[in-house]
Write a protein that holds these residues in place. Structure first.
Motif: not given
Length: 477
Positions: A70-71, A110-113, A204-206
């Protein structure tokens, strides 16, 4: 929810960029049991501009709320969302031009889009969805693919280049492993020292979600290229889309020395026709593209051993596509009047690939509009990488300001007739940049089948749906 990709679609909806094949169109096609495909081209710019337009309907926010970290999604929202939308006179916020090493915020965008586009396309049905990329636009590949995989994309399709490294990338990203992609450097085909790297765990965090490796379909124009891809690929290729020169967008150039007809179009001959028996002999499923949006053409494809067909132009002008409504209506009015004619322009695209252009007033298909436009390169997706005199990697585009291109070692002759395809294609979906002289003009591309779209039109209108297209093609299936 598990989805079945073993049942091969009869129809693949072409992934038309930028944003023509958006989430609405892909969702509409997949909801009908065929393969809906979103275009992955320029999704970072498209998402930010949708947010700056106020996120009409709240669809971007809904997808962002489902992003697994989410962040990151919240950072994108805070940076670009404009409540109520920006004013018409205000330009969109610029994005950094892509580079070998991009700032983290651009990688995250880019990841989010890509996640957002795929997730929205998957809503409301339980059928597979695909995403299409241009191999030529190499720098965004890794983060873009990862974002699409986070959203559960089932198929990745790629053409406009030789994507033999993509299968291995998909294998690594499915395990959240670091992946790399060497850039093609102009004039240095054997130089693989300029490499884009991407480590998912840096962003991204685990705990990281379980990912499925999507099927990979390579878009090719010949059996020679298909065979070469199978030989060189660093992982599994799951099938081919075999695209002919009547398809819209970028076409493969004719084999041998290019010859032009009386109106300046490339001439294609028998040497350019793929040998379908040899493609069939490769043992993988394949789909035929370029003028196959009719029942008898689907039957011909099936008789030749194809799993089905890919259809672009018919979907590009349906209700659910991202193409500007006024562009659709104007061109479909030409279709009804019998006056429309698509041309194959050997110069328009900065990529040097022949490019299909649909004639439309107030777009850069018109010479006067093209000449009036001030050259600017501020999206930069189609820039080519090259080795500078100092040994670093630089970027240039024959559609950028001529003096800048020549100063970077580009040939003056290469700038003639080049359109800024990046800005024009984003303008096609109503997200053109606002400048001092007005809003960027578009440039519509379509296949030769544009002239035949009258078969979908109602007696007194110019509107039809994706379901109409599918029903007509499958009428005799």
């Amino acid at each position: 929810m598990e989805h079945n990709t073993d049942r091969r679609p009869l129809i693949i909806q072409g992934g038309m960029g930028a944003g023509i094949s958006d989430w609405r169109l892909a969702r509409a096609v997949s909801s009908q049991g065929q393969l809906g495909v979103v275009s992955g081209t320029a999704l970072d710019a498209i998402l930010t501009r949708r947010l700056q337009m106020g996120d009409l309907g709240g669809h971007m926010r809904r997808a962002l709320d489902q992003f697994p970290f989410r962040p990151m999604a919240d950072r994108v929202w805070r940076t670009y969302f404009v409540p109520g939308g920006k004013s018409a006179a205000q330009p969109f916020k610029p994005l950094p031009l892509q580079d070998v090493t991009d700032p983290p915020e651009l990688v995250e965008l880019r990841i989010v889009a890509n996640f957002v586009e795929v997730l929205l396309a998957r809503e409301g049905h339980a059928n597979p969805v695909g995403i299409n990329y241009l191999e030529k636009i190499q720098i965004p590949h890794l983060a873009s693919l990862y974002g699409a995989m986070l959203a559960g994309v089932h198929y990745v399709l790629m053409g406009a280049g030789i994507p033999f490294r993509v299968p291995g990338v998909l294998d690594r990203l499915a395990g959240h492993e670091t992946a790399s992609y060497p850039l093609s450097l102009a004039g240095h085909a054997d130089d693989a020292t300029a490499v884009v790297s991407f480590d998912p765990r840096m962003h991204l965090l685990a705990p990281l979600p379980l990912l499925r490796r999507p099927a990979f379909l390579a878009i090719v124009s010949s059996h020679v290229l298909a065979a070469a891809l199978l030989k060189r690929a660093n992982g599994s290729i799951d099938g081919f889309v075999v695209e002919g020169p009547t398809a819209g967008g970028h076409n493969a150039p004719p084999r041998g020395k290019m010859q032009l007809n009386a109106i300046g179009e490339p001439v294609y001959g028998e040497r350019d026709a793929p040998d379908l028996s040899k493609i069939r002999g490769l043992g993988l499923p394949f789909w035929l593209a370029g003028g196959y949006a009719q029942p008898h053409r689907l039957a011909e494809a099936r008789a030749a051993g194809a799993a089905g067909v890919q259809v672009g132009t018919a979907f590009a002008f349906c209700e659910e596509s991202g193409l500007r409504p006024d562009y659709k209506e104007s061109l479909l009015a030409q279709v009804r009047a019998g006056t429309v004619r698509v041309t194959t322009d050997p110069l328009a695209s900065p990529t040097s690939f022949p490019f299909k252009v649909a004639p439309l007033a107030a777009t850069v298909s018109e010479a006067a509009v093209y000449e009036k436009r001030t050259r600017v390169c501020d999206l930069g997706y189609l820039r080519e990488a090259y080795r500078t005199e100092s040994g670093t990697v630089g970027f240039r585009c024959p559609a950028e300001p001529v003096a800048a291109y020549v100063a970077k070692g580009g040939a003056l002759a290469d700038t003639v007739g080049r359109r800024c395809v990046c800005n024009a294609l984003v303008a096609n979906i109503g997200l053109g940049q606002t400048r001092g002289r007005g809003v960027e003009p578009g440039l519509v591309t379509a296949g030769d089948d544009l002239a035949g779209l009258g078969r979908y039109l109602p007696e007194h209108g110019t509107r039809y749906t994706a379901a109409d297209v599918i029903a007509r093609i499958l009428a005799a299936a």
